[in-house]
Design an enzyme around this catalytic site. Structure first.
Site, mmCIF file in Angstrom:
data_model
loop_
_atom_site.group_PDB
_atom_site.id
_atom_site.type_symbol
_atom_site.label_atom_id
_atom_site.label_comp_id
_atom_site.label_asym_id
_atom_site.label_seq_id
_atom_site.Cartn_x
_atom_site.Cartn_y
_atom_site.Cartn_z
ATOM 1 N N LYS A 280 0.866 -1.188 0.000
ATOM 2 C CA LYS A 280 0.000 0.000 0.000
ATOM 3 C C LYS A 280 0.897 1.229 0.000
ATOM 4 C CE LYS A 280 -3.071 2.417 3.248
ATOM 5 N NZ LYS A 280 -4.116 2.288 4.273
HETATM 6 C C1 5RP Z 1 -1.494 4.658 7.569
HETATM 7 C C2 5RP Z 1 -2.552 3.646 7.570
HETATM 8 C C3 5RP Z 1 -3.736 4.052 8.350
HETATM 9 O O1 5RP Z 1 -3.836 3.463 9.532
HETATM 10 C C4 5RP Z 1 -4.994 4.111 7.566
HETATM 11 O O2 5RP Z 1 -5.264 2.899 6.946
HETATM 12 C C5 5RP Z 1 -4.949 5.284 6.650
HETATM 13 O O3 5RP Z 1 -6.106 5.464 5.892
HETATM 14 P P1 5RP Z 1 -6.415 6.875 5.217
HETATM 15 O O4 5RP Z 1 -5.122 7.624 5.087
HETATM 16 O O5 5RP Z 1 -7.015 6.536 3.889
HETATM 17 O O6 5RP Z 1 -7.387 7.600 6.105
HETATM 18 O O7 5RP Z 1 -2.429 2.601 6.993
HETATM 19 O O8 5RP Z 1 -0.530 4.360 6.644
#
Ligand code: 5RP
Length: 298
Positions: free
Chosen positions: A203
């Site tokens: 991710k």
């Molecule tokens: C940070 C993460 C978070 O905990 C979360 O998943 C972030 O989601 P978003 O930025 O879309 O609100 O993985 O890296």
């Protein structure tokens, strides 16, 4: 004893049809064990090969986040529109119905809160518990260039080893510290390190310049991170571009649950990711759904 009287003769060998070898449509997954491929197919839709993940794991380091104060009220109604839910085991066990049909990507790293150095994470879930929860993958933060870079990479490689033993994939999440540059060069480095060291998917954040080089140089699927809340049209545009430039989908949190109309927003994101709907059309759809869901005339 089995009834063996009058067994039918076998005859349908389809001699003119070559035997098909099952192939994964998830990048880099064809050589993985069947169980791991099966878990990945609960995240990446077999048709489009893409995913819409809903990220609600923010509480693991920042407590009750705006939009996540009551996950039972605000998030559970969205779940049937998510291919996978990214969350902690605390929220999963306490609040998410076990009848959930979406995949689960379990947050498996943690330690420091927003009051401390965030890169100082440790593994926060035993892989046996991940198996007990029947999750589709576990997620671990990787802080390339961060103060505790090596420790966070070690967290990931230990989870990869444990995951390979049980058929559970690992999502490497490229985390950016406050002072770290967010450009294609950095994300190429971070994503490639995660993939080289065994993460089955990664991710990472979208960048306007060169995102296609990040996806092109990563041998496993790259899922676009949502990041801070943007106006809905901008978030849909970012998701569209990411998919056009090689992302295997999105993992969005605040841009969905902090939207004025979270259900309409996740439905519009689905159209962009799985059907490549243009962002302007997806935004029109979002507005229409928003009005419908608010009970106003369309
Ligand atoms: C940070 C993460 C978070 O905990 C979360 O998943 C972030 O989601 P978003 O930025 O879309 O609100 O993985 O890296």
């Amino acid at each position: 004893m089995a009834d063996t009287d009058n067994l039918k003769d076998t005859k349908e060998y389809f001699l003119d049809i070559p035997m098909k070898a099952a192939q994964s449509n998830v990048r880099g997954a064809s050589a993985l064990d069947w169980g791991m491929q099966n878990r990945l197919s609960r995240i990446f839709q077999p048709g489009s090969g893409k995913t819409v993940m809903l990220a609600v794991d923010h509480g693991y380091f920042q407590g009750p986040t705006a939009g996540l104060e009551r996950v039972d009220v605000t998030i559970v109604p969205l779940l049937q529109n998510a291919d996978a839910l990214m969350c902690t085991r605390g929220i999963l066990r306490s609040t998410i119905p076990a009848s959930l049909q979406s995949g689960v990507v379990l947050r498996a790293s943690g330690g420091p809160s927003i009051l401390k150095e965030l890169s100082n994470e440790h593994i926060a879930v035993d892989m046996d518990d991940a198996a007990r929860l029947n999750v589709s993958a576990v997620a671990v933060q990787v802080y390339i260039g961060g103060e505790f870079e090596s420790q966070s990479v070690h967290n990931m490689t230990r989870l990869v080893d444990a995951g390979l033993g049980r058929g559970i994939p690992v999502l490497g999440v490229t985390a950016v510290g406050k002072d770290m540059v967010r450009d294609a060069r950095y994300f190429r480095l971070a994503c490639r390190i995660c993939a080289e060291l065994g993460a089955q998917f990664v991710k990472t954040y979208y960048v306007d310049e060169g995102f296609e080089t990040v996806t092109a140089s990563c041998p496993v699927p790259v899922v676009m991170a949502g990041g801070k809340k943007l106006p809905e049209l901008d978030a849909l545009t970012m998701a569209y571009r990411a998919v056009q430039e090689g992302a295997a989908g999105v993992d969005m949190g605040r841009n969905i649950f902090q939207s004025d109309a979270p259900l309409a927003m996740i439905q519009a994101v689905n159209k962009v990711v799985h059907e490549r709907m243009k962002p302007e059309h997806a935004y029109e759809l979002y507005q229409t759904l928003q009005r419908e869901q608010a009970g106003r005339p369309v």
